[in-house]
Design an enzyme around this catalytic site. Structure first.
Site, short mmCIF file in Angstrom:
data_model
loop_
_atom_site.label_atom_id
_atom_site.label_comp_id
_atom_site.label_asym_id
_atom_site.label_seq_id
_atom_site.Cartn_x
_atom_site.Cartn_y
_atom_site.Cartn_z
N ASP A 181 6.34 10.94 -9.21
CA ASP A 181 5.07 11.64 -9.04
C ASP A 181 5.27 13.12 -9.38
O ASP A 181 6.15 13.78 -8.83
CB ASP A 181 4.60 11.51 -7.59
CG ASP A 181 3.17 11.98 -7.36
OD1 ASP A 181 2.80 13.05 -7.89
OD2 ASP A 181 2.43 11.28 -6.66
N HIS A 198 0.65 10.10 -10.50
CA HIS A 198 0.32 10.69 -9.21
C HIS A 198 -0.41 9.68 -8.34
O HIS A 198 -1.46 9.18 -8.71
CB HIS A 198 -0.56 11.93 -9.44
CG HIS A 198 -0.89 12.69 -8.21
ND1 HIS A 198 0.00 12.89 -7.17
CD2 HIS A 198 -2.04 13.32 -7.84
CE1 HIS A 198 -0.58 13.62 -6.24
NE2 HIS A 198 -1.82 13.88 -6.61
N SER A 201 -2.96 12.60 -2.22
CA SER A 201 -2.56 13.95 -2.60
C SER A 201 -2.80 14.91 -1.43
O SER A 201 -2.31 14.66 -0.32
CB SER A 201 -3.33 14.37 -3.86
OG SER A 201 -2.76 15.51 -4.45
#
Length: 536
Positions: free
Chosen positions: A477, A505, A245
């Site tokens: 995602d 994710h 991320s």
């Protein structure tokens, strides 16, 4: 922007721990880089239409003013579970003026457990910005990464400056945070709009008052430079790193600044540094809509779906969820919370969004929605929202949301100049996501009132001269749309794009043996996946 640390992996054939929703906070803009770090040449046109420069490599030699930092010795002590050690590392508060003082950064490690040839340190970061890398290492990576990886690497983590154990940014008390997280994010009239602006101003002013010393020095560039000090202190010639991320942006920034010090680097759930705040938020809004469409299709296959049965279209599921949001906006639902909180639209929306990060949470979301919609009990959605904000049962919040804002608002100019600007942009956000668009548009106002001027601008990262870097993108995602992974892979001169055709994710450690095998092979042998590698 809704960024968050990488989710805990679900139980699957490689015997990882069962999934637990792990979250960050903030409806904020994603990070970008310091203007001073951008070069004047090699510009290109970004998706937003601006001409952006590429991040320039720093000088290869260590400045004399930083020699003491690079030469420091860490004092390790046992901490947490058996096998873990912790230490405190010093870095300059201001890299442009090292004499201005230090910032103390929390570091943790778990030494390699196997008998094979040691491969050095593997630094991990779960994202955010604001996620605790030390906590992630102790709770998951140090015990949950593949045994063959942990056997060869010392697993290492450092909380970035301003985060968790590293001189955390503070802004509001627990009760003030309760009020802030319940603020209506979809104002229906001028009074509600003024209340939203007042809440954002109070949050920003609290950060400016409580964290004045640090607030100008929590940029991603500074955090990346801290990583290079840690690399040297650990005795590693090059950095081996897995970032998820926001951790991909941190890792890519390191690669741009120190391309020849890049070892084996995995960027999972990639961000695109070339986009401005408005485009980032708009892209992510569309990402959450894509994830919601997948959830909706799955929901109607289950008898306990409160949003419709078999044959119900995703659009109809969205309409029913929006109707529920409007209902709790007008009449908040009881939750049984000890502090008297009820489930209004803001917390309900956050609870749903939290579940979009991990398809393993969809069953929990169905049950929570059923309780709220049919039993007038909002406890389930409140629990999901609290998990998202990292609020514990005693009413205490981690500093995740505060650090998230501090980094994002310093790294990139705000998406909007004020409420009128948001109002004009609403149609574009509603088109990107009829369900989440308005809330995500209004939620970007936080940085508009930030007490510290942004020092970063969007730009490309090329990292010319770096060893092969593996960029991982998940097709559905919600938080880091797949297009960002493709864009970052195209920018980085040595990138290999690894695609996961799945939901949720990030991808590593979340159920795909194909993804895990490709990354493990790269970490252990240095062999990146072949061009165009795609897994499901």
């Amino acid at each position: 922007m809704h960024t968050r640390p990488t989710p805990r992996p679900r139980r699957h054939r490689r015997t990882r721990a069962r999934s637990v929703i792990r979250t960050t906070a903030g409806f904020l803009a994603a990070a970008a880089l310091l203007v001073s770090a951008c070069s004047a040449g090699n510009s290109t046109t970004s998706a937003g239409g601006a001409v952006e420069a590429a991040l320039a490599e720093l000088p290869r030699s260590t400045p004399s003013a930083l020699t003491s930092y690079y030469g420091q010795r860490l004092r390790w002590r046992d901490c947490g579970a058996p096998g873990f050690q912790c230490a405190t590392m010093k870095a300059p508060l201001d890299y442009d003026d090292p004499a201005a003082g230090d910032v103390r950064l929390a570091v943790a490690r778990k030494k390699a457990t196997g008998k094979g040839k040691p491969l050095g340190s593997l630094m991990v970061n779960p994202g955010g910005p604001g996620g605790s890398a030390v906590g992630y290492l102790q709770q998951y990576a140090g015990v949950g990464y593949p045994e063959r990886v942990r056997a060869r690497y010392d697993m290492v983590a450092m909380d970035p400056r301003g985060v968790a154990r590293s001189e955390p940014v503070e802004c509001l008390s627990g009760r003030q945070m309760d009020a802030y997280t319940q603020t209506d994010q979809t104002p229906d009239d001028e009074k509600e709009r003024d209340a939203l602006v007042a809440a954002d101003r109070k949050f920003a002013e609290g950060c400016g008052t409580r964290s004045a010393r640090l607030l100008r020095h929590v940029s991603t560039v500074e955090a990346a430079r801290d990583m290079d000090i840690l690399r040297a202190v650990l005795g590693d010639r090059k950095l081996t790193y897995v970032g998820a991320s926001y951790g991909t942006f941190l890792g890519a920034t390191y690669a741009g600044l120190f391309p020849r010090r890049v070892g084996r680097m995995v960027l999972d759930g990639a961000m695109d540094p070339s986009l401005d705040a408005r485009r980032l938020n708009l892209d992510q809004t569309a990402g959450f809509e894509t994830a919601f469409q997948a959830f909706a299709k799955d929901c109607v296959r289950h008898a306990d779906c409160p949003l419709g049965g078999r044959g119900t279209t995703p659009a109809r599921v969205g309409d029913r969820l929006q109707a529920f949001f409007r209902k709790v906006d007008a009449h908040p639902v009881p939750t049984g919370d000890a502090d008297g909180r009820k489930l209004g639209e803001a917390l309900a929306t956050t609870g749903v969004i939290a579940s979009m990060y991990d398809e393993g949470a969809w069953g929990q979301l169905r049950r929570a929605l059923t309780s709220a919609m049919k039993k007038n009990d909002g406890a389930g959605l409140l629990s999901l929202a609290d998990s998202y904000y990292e609020r514990d049962a005693s009413g205490r919040y981690s500093n995740l949301m505060m650090a998230n804002a501090a980094v994002n608002c310093l790294d990139l100019p705000p998406a909007f100049t004020g409420p009128e600007d948001v109002q004009k942009a609403l149609p574009a956000f509603e088109k990107a996501s009829p369900v989440f668009g308005p809330a995500l548009a209004w939620a970007t106002l936080n940085c508009t009132y930030w007490p510290v001027r942004a020092t970063g601008e969007p730009h490309r990262i090329e990292a010319k001269g770096a060893a092969p870097i593996v960029v991982v993108g998940t097709v559905r995602d919600p938080a880091t749309p797949y297009r960002w992974a493709k864009s970052l892979a195209a920018q980085l001169s040595s990138a290999r794009l690894l695609t996961y055709d799945g939901d949720g994710h990030t991808a590593y450690g979340r159920g795909s043996g194909c993804i895990d095998s490709a990354i493990d092979t790269y970490l252990l042998r240095g062999t990146p996946p072949p061009p165009g590698k795609r897994c499901s």
